[in-house]
Design a protein around this motif. Structure first.
Motif, short mmCIF file in Angstrom:
data_model
loop_
_atom_site.label_atom_id
_atom_site.label_comp_id
_atom_site.label_asym_id
_atom_site.label_seq_id
_atom_site.Cartn_x
_atom_site.Cartn_y
_atom_site.Cartn_z
N PRO A 299 0.90 -1.16 0.16
CA PRO A 299 -0.05 -0.15 -0.18
C PRO A 299 0.81 1.22 -0.12
CG PRO A 299 0.16 -0.98 2.16
CD PRO A 299 1.05 -1.76 1.24
N ALA A 300 0.26 2.39 -0.26
CA ALA A 300 0.97 3.66 -0.41
C ALA A 300 1.44 4.01 0.91
CB ALA A 300 0.25 4.68 -1.07
N ARG A 301 2.61 4.63 0.85
CA ARG A 301 3.37 4.98 2.20
C ARG A 301 3.00 6.51 2.49
NH1 ARG A 301 9.48 4.39 -0.27
NH2 ARG A 301 8.30 5.46 -1.84
N TYR A 302 1.76 6.63 3.10
CA TYR A 302 1.10 7.85 3.56
C TYR A 302 1.71 8.59 4.85
CZ TYR A 302 -2.64 6.72 0.64
OH TYR A 302 -3.76 6.27 -0.56
N ASP A 303 2.38 7.50 5.78
CA ASP A 303 2.92 7.79 6.81
C ASP A 303 3.88 6.63 7.32
OD1 ASP A 303 2.66 10.41 8.95
OD2 ASP A 303 3.42 8.57 10.00
N ALA A 304 5.07 6.96 8.05
CA ALA A 304 5.65 5.82 8.70
C ALA A 304 5.11 5.12 9.69
CB ALA A 304 7.20 6.60 9.10
N ASP A 305 4.41 5.88 10.46
CA ASP A 305 3.50 5.25 11.71
C ASP A 305 2.22 4.28 10.92
OD1 ASP A 305 2.84 5.12 14.61
OD2 ASP A 305 1.03 5.87 13.74
N PRO A 306 2.26 2.98 11.50
CA PRO A 306 1.12 2.33 10.74
C PRO A 306 -0.07 2.89 11.04
CG PRO A 306 2.89 0.98 12.03
CD PRO A 306 3.23 2.37 12.39
N ALA A 307 -0.29 3.32 12.28
CA ALA A 307 -1.75 3.67 12.67
C ALA A 307 -2.32 4.91 11.93
CB ALA A 307 -2.15 3.78 14.22
N GLU A 308 -1.24 5.93 11.93
CA GLU A 308 -1.43 7.21 11.08
C GLU A 308 -1.82 6.91 9.63
OE1 GLU A 308 -1.83 11.25 10.37
OE2 GLU A 308 -2.61 10.00 11.80
N ARG A 309 -0.90 5.99 9.11
CA ARG A 309 -0.88 5.59 7.56
C ARG A 309 -2.15 5.00 7.36
NH1 ARG A 309 -1.40 2.71 3.36
NH2 ARG A 309 -2.45 1.21 4.58
N GLN A 310 -2.69 4.22 8.09
CA GLN A 310 -4.21 3.69 8.11
C GLN A 310 -5.34 4.62 8.01
OE1 GLN A 310 -4.34 0.29 6.91
NE2 GLN A 310 -6.49 0.99 6.16
N ARG A 311 -4.92 5.72 8.93
CA ARG A 311 -5.93 6.90 9.03
C ARG A 311 -6.32 7.53 7.68
NH1 ARG A 311 -6.38 12.05 9.37
NH2 ARG A 311 -4.16 12.25 9.50
N ALA B 195 -0.53 19.56 10.10
CA ALA B 195 -1.61 19.01 11.00
C ALA B 195 -2.35 17.81 10.91
CB ALA B 195 -2.58 20.30 11.39
N GLY B 196 -2.23 17.26 9.94
CA GLY B 196 -2.75 15.76 9.45
C GLY B 196 -3.96 15.81 8.68
N GLU B 197 -4.22 17.08 8.09
CA GLU B 197 -5.49 17.33 6.99
C GLU B 197 -5.07 16.68 5.82
OE1 GLU B 197 -8.17 20.55 4.61
OE2 GLU B 197 -6.45 21.11 6.10
N VAL B 198 -6.08 15.66 5.12
CA VAL B 198 -5.73 15.05 4.00
C VAL B 198 -6.47 15.61 2.72
CG1 VAL B 198 -6.00 12.84 2.83
CG2 VAL B 198 -5.52 12.98 5.25
N GLU B 199 -5.89 15.94 1.72
CA GLU B 199 -6.42 16.35 0.54
C GLU B 199 -6.19 15.41 -0.51
OE1 GLU B 199 -5.20 21.34 1.58
OE2 GLU B 199 -4.58 20.03 -0.15
N VAL B 200 -7.24 14.98 -1.29
CA VAL B 200 -6.91 14.17 -2.38
C VAL B 200 -7.64 14.92 -3.57
CG1 VAL B 200 -8.03 12.06 -3.26
CG2 VAL B 200 -7.54 12.22 -0.97
N LEU B 201 -6.49 15.16 -4.44
CA LEU B 201 -7.04 15.74 -5.77
C LEU B 201 -7.05 14.53 -6.99
CD1 LEU B 201 -4.96 17.56 -3.92
CD2 LEU B 201 -5.43 19.24 -5.90
N ILE B 202 -8.19 14.54 -7.70
CA ILE B 202 -8.54 13.53 -8.48
C ILE B 202 -8.20 13.98 -9.76
CG2 ILE B 202 -10.33 12.20 -9.65
CD1 ILE B 202 -10.09 11.84 -6.67
N ILE B 203 -7.34 12.91 -10.55
CA ILE B 203 -6.58 13.27 -11.79
C ILE B 203 -7.32 12.70 -12.99
CG2 ILE B 203 -4.45 13.18 -13.10
CD1 ILE B 203 -2.86 12.08 -10.65
N GLU B 204 -7.61 11.44 -12.76
CA GLU B 204 -8.53 10.88 -13.78
C GLU B 204 -9.18 9.69 -13.28
OE1 GLU B 204 -6.75 8.47 -17.08
OE2 GLU B 204 -5.25 10.05 -16.81
N VAL B 205 -10.17 9.04 -14.31
CA VAL B 205 -10.85 7.84 -13.63
C VAL B 205 -11.01 6.86 -14.86
CG1 VAL B 205 -13.00 6.89 -13.00
CG2 VAL B 205 -12.61 9.10 -12.16
N ASN B 206 -10.39 5.56 -14.85
CA ASN B 206 -10.43 4.53 -15.85
C ASN B 206 -11.68 3.56 -15.68
OD1 ASN B 206 -7.57 5.15 -17.41
ND2 ASN B 206 -7.40 5.72 -15.35
N SER B 207 -12.58 3.74 -16.45
CA SER B 207 -13.61 2.69 -16.10
C SER B 207 -13.21 1.13 -16.62
CB SER B 207 -14.83 3.20 -16.82
OG SER B 207 -14.57 3.33 -18.14
N LEU B 208 -12.34 1.12 -17.53
CA LEU B 208 -11.76 -0.14 -17.93
C LEU B 208 -10.01 -0.05 -17.76
CD1 LEU B 208 -13.61 -0.89 -21.22
CD2 LEU B 208 -14.14 -1.90 -18.83
#
Length: 900
Positions: free
Chosen positions: A799-811, A844-857
């Motif tokens: 999975p993507a490496r959002y954070d080194a701490d496992p609990a924070e990564r999962q959040r 501060a921990g806020e998460v921003e997700v910026l969508i690039i594109e969607v592939n339906s197939l």
């Protein structure tokens, strides 16, 4: 029968071996065989690999595990040899994260047979064959002696020369001779004896690793070519100082690449203490070159000799030779390799579309037969068994040269190995069955446990006979691949992968269907297996056109198919036929359901889905309305923004505006989007023509290319954008411009791609399962085609490496998955999809997700990261495909119920 698949290994070809092992694992007929994955790491340890790791893109994506690695300032991925001299406990913990270590004496309990997908030293040199003989385990391919001979290009040359067989003239230079002789004198001698160009080879490597072609008597280039074959590199202080910080890092990364560089560990100058890790090498070079004028690096496992050959100007071919049921060599139709450069290098060999494979080679029948007979003779002379790949040239004067026989061929889906077997009517699953049976017979003839192997052979023969009866009861799935967009080659790779997964199952009987034509007319063709396994979509379309023009198969193919009759009558499902055009109505008679393996238009735009619904054919992926939105990146962004989701600033740039007033067009874009910004087609994927535009010159070049009227690329603009060899660049009437998404002060910033799968719950409501996203690492400005789809090339961390701490990564992961689920709901995505995005995690921990594109197939090639994600969720690729097909069927039944 339990089949141990040995893959990975200690050689520089370990990534291709890893990908080949996955191909064997997937294509083994599951009604006959139980695959047992034995991953061999680069230290030579046997690991019974947990199945989900088979579907990683590269070995370094999972092994050594992150927990075993030291902190890396530049987050460099490494092989386990870069961890230095590990003690037993450290090795045990590294292995335990991905499977369990297997001692040699345990192997007989795990398997009835060993299928060797290993390449190079440690795989093709007789070493593993000797171990398996000692343990009494039958194995695939040649035995100990022919394997040892087959790895050694110099020994082969000497024998061919002694027998008077035609082979390019050659000389051998040892490392000791090279270090004590005058280099200019050596070059002059070689030019005098062999002429120019010269071909320099590392004599115990494959996949064109350590190979150079010297066209002129340039001493510096000659020295560099010798160093390449000896896996050495000399670096001067001046060269190092010219590189900036990023340049030095890139230099080290290239140097330590096992395919194109010299690899690790290395020793510096004449020291004895090796440097194992690229970070340590970067530090050591910086420190050393502050005072030293130069430093020479030598790989610990480099070569001690260089084979220098005269260059053969002519046509290059490759021919697979197999044993027939009587143990006699049978040459399959030789393939001509038509390439853009003189050297058929690593990328040309393994990425579809970079080099063309023409089977059979376009020569008169008697000349092809001469090639076949020469290959069969070499097979016998060298004592090869079961199969081998023999390479050679037909010189311009008609002379035939054979060189570089391989006792193991590459086993990627479109490799010569499967490509030529398809010409006699065997799909990959059937060919593997035949090779296992032939290998058992060869080992028994050589005296290995004759009674036990006789029993295994009898059991297998009975099972193969019973398999044909079961074929009539399987669900028929039309796998539609190809198309006419810039994504057509990847679509073929996806379609073949789906076909192969289904054909090796006990549940489905796939039917390969190729789509071509235009937006106004979709033309469908049922493909025989030999046409489906052509190198790329253009080759398939060409074969269809020849068939429609009434062209009959090459006479040599008819001859070889007759000679192979004893094989195909037992193992092939049906006789080969020509491609056949069908209507959608005929498709409905031919198949129970459809898997659309197309990308972009057509396929992801809803048009094909509309046709299939007319005939009640269930299909995979989203429905008509959703597909017609997600095909258009601009409209997708608009819908998502209206729903409160984050997307980049964007606008469409139209050809008519550009034609009316180019200067105003450019200024308008520059005012709204400061450099650098992203320009890309709005309805194409696979990184096709996605460019980071950094200045006016690049913007002008992009517009000239995408708005061009002619098919061919314009050389000037292509040069400005540094387009790669055979890089696709579609023609459009408009393109999408977006702001470049950057870190913007975030503590963590990464590009991700996340897959999802839908199903119906007990109440008939749509349930969306979002997988753990993969982190995509681009070596250039955007993810390349190779990084997305070529086995062993891209770096996707799942999975993507959002954070080194496992609990924070999962959040953080849970928040990202919630956004991706919301995207699917807004766009009414059904079946499965892949969503690409950037993720910023604020201090501060806020998460921003910026969508690039969607592939339906989304791409379904063997190395694509969606299979890494589904594996984490517990689905094998086959199970994932099965769930996709089952959903399509359930949706169709729901629609029928609603209508009635």
């Amino acid at each position: 029968m339990k089949i141990g698949i040995f893959f990975g290994g200690t050689s520089r070809e370990r990534e291709i071996s890893f990908a080949g092992g996955r191909t064997v694992f997937d294509n083994l007929d599951k009604a006959l065989f139980q695959p047992v994955p034995i991953f061999v790491d680069s230290l030579g340890q046997f690991i019974l690999l947990d199945w989900q790791y088979i579907y990683k893109g590269t070995i370094r994506d999972f092994y050594p595990p992150v927990s075993s690695q030291p902190p890396s300032l530049h987050h460099l991925q490494v092989y386990i040899e870069s961890l230095g001299e590990l003690d037993h406990e450290a090795r045990f913990h590294a292995i335990a994260k991905v499977g369990r270590e297997v001692k040699a004496q345990e192997l007989p309990q795990l398997m009835d047979f060993a299928f060797l997908a290993l390449h190079g030293p440690g795989g093709e040199d007789g070493a593993i064959q000797g171990l398996l003989e000692w343990l009494g385990i039958p194995y695939s391919g040649s035995g100990i002696l022919p394997s040892a001979f087959g790895i050694d290009k110099i020994a082969q040359k000497n024998l061919l020369h002694a027998l008077g067989r035609p082979t390019p003239n050659f000389r051998v230079i040892t490392a000791e001779e090279w270090d004590r002789t005058d280099h200019a004198a050596t070059l002059a001698y070689l030019v005098r004896e062999l002429g120019l160009p010269l071909v320099l080879k590392a004599p115990r490597q494959g996949s064109s690793i350590g190979v150079s072609i010297l066209k002129t008597d340039d001493l510096a280039k000659f020295e560099a070519a010798i160093d390449k074959s000896l896996f050495r590199k000399t670096l001067t202080r001046a060269d190092w100082q010219r590189l900036g910080e990023q340049g030095r890092l890139a230099w080290v990364q290239h140097l330590t690449d096992i395919r194109e560089g010299i690899g690790l560990p290395v020793v510096l100058d004449d020291e004895t203490v090796p440097v194992y890790h690229p970070e340590a090498l970067l530090h050591t070079l910086t420190e050393r070159l502050e005072t030293a004028e130069s430093v020479r690096l030598t790989n610990l496992d480099g070569e001690t000799q260089v084979l220098v050959e005269s260059f053969v100007a002519g046509r290059e071919f490759s021919c697979i030779v197999v044993e027939d049921p009587n143990g006699q060599p049978l040459a399959l139709p030789p393939t001509e390799i038509v390439k853009g450069e003189e050297l058929f290098d690593y990328r040309s060999k393994y990425l579809p579309g970079l080099a063309r494979k023409i089977t059979p080679i376009d020569l008169p029948e008697e000349k092809i037969q001469e090639i076949r007979e020469a290959c069969e003779e070499m097979f016998r002379t060298f004592g090869f068994q079961v199969y081998a790949r023999l390479d050679g040239f037909v010189a311009h004067d008609g002379r035939l040269f054979l060189n570089d026989p391989n006792t193991t061929s590459g086993m990627l889906p479109a490799s010569f190995f499967f490509h030529q077997a398809a010409e006699i009517g065997l799909n990959p699953s059937q060919f593997l069955t035949y090779l296992i049976r032939t290998s058992l017979a060869a080992r028994r003839r050589a005296g290995l446990r004759p009674v036990k192997l006789a029993q295994l052979l009898a059991r297998l023969d009975t099972a193969v006979t019973g398999r044909h009866t079961a074929d009539t009861e399987r669900i028929r799935v039309a796998v539609i691949m190809g198309g006419y967009s810039s994504e057509r080659h990847i679509s073929v790779e996806s379609g073949r992968n789906i076909y192969e997964k289904l054909s090796s199952s006990a549940k489905y009987a796939p039917v390969p269907v190729f789509l071509t034509g235009s937006a106004d007319e979709h033309k469908l063709y049922v493909l025989p297996v030999n046409v489906m396994l052509k190198d790329n979509a253009d080759d398939i379309r060409e074969k269809i056109e020849h068939a429609e023009a009434g062209e009959t198969p090459h006479p040599i193919l008819e001859r070889i198919r007759r000679e192979a009759g004893a094989i195909t009558s037992t193992y092939a499902g049906q006789a080969l036929a020509q491609p056949r055009r069908i209507s959608f109505e005929e498709l409905a008679q031919l198949a129970d359901e459809v898997f659309i393996a197309l990308h972009g238009r057509p396929g992801e735009d809803g048009a094909l889905q509309q046709e299939l619904e007319k005939f009640g054919l269930p299909y995979n992926g989203s429905g008509v309305a959703s597909s017609s939105v997600t095909i258009n990146k601009f409209e997708t962004n608009q819908r998502l923004r209206e729903a409160g989701l984050r997307v980049a600033e964007h606008r469409m740039a139209h050809k008519l505006e550009w034609q009316a007033d180019a200067e105003s067009f450019y200024r308008g874009l520059e005012t709204q989007f400061p450099y650098p910004f992203i320009a890309k087609p709005a309805d194409d994927g696979c990184s096709s023509a996605v460019k980071k535009i950094k200045n006016r010159a690049e913007l002008e070049a992009f517009c000239q290319l995408i708005f061009r009227t002619e098919e061919d690329l314009l050389p000037g603009p292509a040069g400005v954008l540094s387009l790669g060899f055979k890089e696709e660049f579609p023609r459009k009437d408009a393109f999408l411009v977006e702001t470049l998404i950057g870190r913007d002060g975030a503590a963590h910033f990464l590009e991700i791609t996340g897959g999802l799968l839908t199903s119906y719950d007990e109440d008939g409501q749509l349930d969306i399962e979002v997988f753990e996203a993969s982190e995509a690492l681009a070596t250039g400005e955007v993810l390349s085609l190779e990084e997305k789809f070529l086995a062993g090339e891209g770096q996707n961390i799942t999975p993507a490496r959002y954070d080194a701490d496992p609990a924070e990564r999962q959040r953080i992961s849970n928040e990202v998955k919630a956004v991706l689920r919301r995207v699917a709901e807004v766009l009414d995505i059904q079946g499965y999809a892949r969503i690409d995005a950037f993720v910023r995690v604020r201090p501060a921990g806020e998460v921003e997700v910026l969508i690039i594109e969607v592939n339906s197939l989304p791409g379904m090639t063997p190395a694509t990261c969606i299979f890494h994600q589904t594996a984490l969720a517990g689905y094998t690729p086959y199970e994932f495909i099965d769930r996709i097909l089952e959903f399509g069927k359930a949706r169709a039944e729901k629609a029928v119920s609603a209508a009635s």
